[in-house]
Write a protein that holds these residues in place. Sequence first.
Motif, PDB file in Angstrom:
ATOM      1  N   LEU A 135       0.847  -1.196   0.000  1.00 29.60           N
ATOM      2  CA  LEU A 135       0.000   0.000   0.000  1.00 29.60           C
ATOM      3  C   LEU A 135       0.881   1.244   0.000  1.00 29.60           C
ATOM      4  N   PHE A 136       1.912   1.223   0.856  1.00 30.45           N
ATOM      5  CA  PHE A 136       2.873   2.337   0.874  1.00 30.45           C
ATOM      6  C   PHE A 136       3.604   2.437  -0.462  1.00 30.45           C
ATOM      7  N   THR A 137       3.978   1.266  -1.002  1.00 34.02           N
ATOM      8  CA  THR A 137       4.748   1.257  -2.259  1.00 34.02           C
ATOM      9  C   THR A 137       3.944   1.870  -3.404  1.00 34.02           C
ATOM     10  N   LEU A 138       2.641   1.589  -3.432  1.00 37.08           N
ATOM     11  CA  LEU A 138       1.791   2.185  -4.482  1.00 37.08           C
ATOM     12  C   LEU A 138       1.876   3.709  -4.449  1.00 37.08           C
ATOM     13  N   PHE A 139       1.710   4.276  -3.238  1.00 39.73           N
ATOM     14  CA  PHE A 139       1.787   5.736  -3.089  1.00 39.73           C
ATOM     15  C   PHE A 139       3.189   6.239  -3.428  1.00 39.73           C
ATOM     16  N   ARG A 140       4.205   5.516  -2.968  1.00 42.75           N
ATOM     17  CA  ARG A 140       5.595   5.925  -3.192  1.00 42.75           C
ATOM     18  C   ARG A 140       5.919   6.026  -4.684  1.00 42.75           C
ATOM     19  N   ILE A 141       5.567   4.981  -5.431  1.00 46.93           N
ATOM     20  CA  ILE A 141       5.877   4.952  -6.870  1.00 46.93           C
ATOM     21  C   ILE A 141       5.091   6.030  -7.617  1.00 46.93           C
ATOM     22  N   TRP A 142       3.819   6.173  -7.225  1.00 47.62           N
ATOM     23  CA  TRP A 142       2.963   7.162  -7.878  1.00 47.62           C
ATOM     24  C   TRP A 142       3.482   8.581  -7.611  1.00 47.62           C
ATOM     25  N   LEU A 143       3.817   8.880  -6.348  1.00 49.99           N
ATOM     26  CA  LEU A 143       4.333  10.214  -5.997  1.00 49.99           C
ATOM     27  C   LEU A 143       5.678  10.463  -6.680  1.00 49.99           C
ATOM     28  N   ARG A 144       6.531   9.434  -6.701  1.00 51.24           N
ATOM     29  CA  ARG A 144       7.842   9.547  -7.344  1.00 51.24           C
ATOM     30  C   ARG A 144       7.678   9.963  -8.808  1.00 51.24           C
ATOM     31  N   ARG A 145       6.715   9.333  -9.488  1.00 53.73           N
ATOM     32  CA  ARG A 145       6.480   9.653 -10.896  1.00 53.73           C
ATOM     33  C   ARG A 145       6.048  11.115 -11.053  1.00 53.73           C
ATOM     34  N   GLN A 146       5.188  11.575 -10.125  1.00 48.95           N
ATOM     35  CA  GLN A 146       4.727  12.966 -10.226  1.00 48.95           C
ATOM     36  C   GLN A 146       5.885  13.948 -10.000  1.00 48.95           C
ATOM     37  N   PHE A 147       6.738  13.661  -9.009  1.00 50.05           N
ATOM     38  CA  PHE A 147       7.871  14.558  -8.734  1.00 50.05           C
ATOM     39  C   PHE A 147       8.857  14.544  -9.911  1.00 50.05           C
ATOM     40  N   ALA A 148       9.030  13.381 -10.526  1.00 49.30           N
ATOM     41  CA  ALA A 148       9.923  13.292 -11.689  1.00 49.30           C
ATOM     42  C   ALA A 148       9.389  14.181 -12.814  1.00 49.30           C
ATOM     43  N   ARG A 149       8.065  14.166 -12.982  1.00 48.18           N
ATOM     44  CA  ARG A 149       7.452  14.996 -14.022  1.00 48.18           C
ATOM     45  C   ARG A 149       7.576  16.485 -13.722  1.00 48.18           C
TER      46      ARG A 149
END
Lengths: 213, 213
Positions: A135-149
């Motif tokens: 559950l944490f990993t889902l948020f982590r990967i999703w947020l990481r993608r947004q910050f990368a963008r």
Amino acid sequence: MGSGVSRTGDFMKDKMTRAHIIEAADQLFYRHGYEHTSFSDIADVVKISRGNFYYHFRTKDDILDAVIETRLANTRTMLERWEIEGEKPADRIRSFIHILIANRADVKRYGCPVGTLCSELAKLNHPSQPEANKLFTLFRIWLRRQFARLGREADADALAMHLLALSQGIATLASAFHDERFIKQEVKQMCDWLAEIAQEKRPRELVHLSNPD
Amino acid sequence: MGSGVSRTGDFMKDKMTRAHIIEAADQLFYRHGYEHTSFSDIADVVKISRGNFYYHFRTKDDILDAVIETRLANTRTMLERWEIEGEKPADRIRSFIHILIANRADVKRYGCPVGTLCSELAKLNHPSQPEANKLFTLFRIWLRRQFARLGREADADALAMHLLALSQGIATLASAFHDERFIKQEVKQMCDWLAEIAQEKRPRELVHLSNPD
């Protein structure tokens, strides 16, 4: 044909009962903890016969796995919705930040559903711990993608983890002090911090450190 | 005279047994959770007769109260030590930040002892919850005083709560991801953030947001 309809009807009813059990268990685990919630507590809320209950789930661990699976599916759906609804990456990250506001009444009483479940399973050394941590990993990967963008490829993961950590801590303290004002104050600071990163305003001062009043 | 010595001896032995029970319970509550730890689990670790055990504590709730009382006393002692050892307020706040590093092996496995206990008691709606929350209050008031001495009277409480929240969140995520590197990275960022507030270096950029690598 008639028997086919009846079988379809039974199948639908089974599916609804199962969903009902999972929903009740999810609420009880969140509000009172996994360890504290008994099989009977769940059965009492769902109000079905013991036989019907056992037909769906044999053990509390089986229910936990179904609860985690459902939460993972719901989280994926929510993240996809934020992805579509948010025009820019910063808008999407703001959707994440604002769940603390949307759920503040529950957060104030029971903390974060993800953080408190993962913490409890870690202490129980429970075999479903890695699954819950996803559950944490889902948020982590999703947020990481947004910050990368947002152009922060180099430290996108650090920023994602920082935001996750802060939200977790806010939930823990809001629950200890039963303080909604604190949630709002910290959410405002997180939004200011995000605006700096997204360069939505010029970096005139350390907004993150500024007095929110 | 002989009887007096013996009574003193018994008193000391009683006191040590009591302290031993509290210490064992504290560790078990931290590592496995309050709800999951049974009266027998504690008795098994302490290895004393059931009669002797009951002489000291009648219920698990009584032990919990003694554990919280002991933790409060130990926390007060620790904060007084930091107050004396730290020359400047920023040095003292750094002592707080560094407990995450000092205790990282335990934090990585079981989270923060204060946060996880308070979260669990909130879910159990346990009568000792307000007493446990005083652990947070001790840190909050102490940190607030240090930030006020740094010249941040106006937002000293907000800064104290922010630092507490961040430490809590770091502990939660470090425990979920079993990640010590993350603890170190966030601790470095908190120290940079503190240095800005204490004006130990000139504010050249948003250090809080900078890439830690």
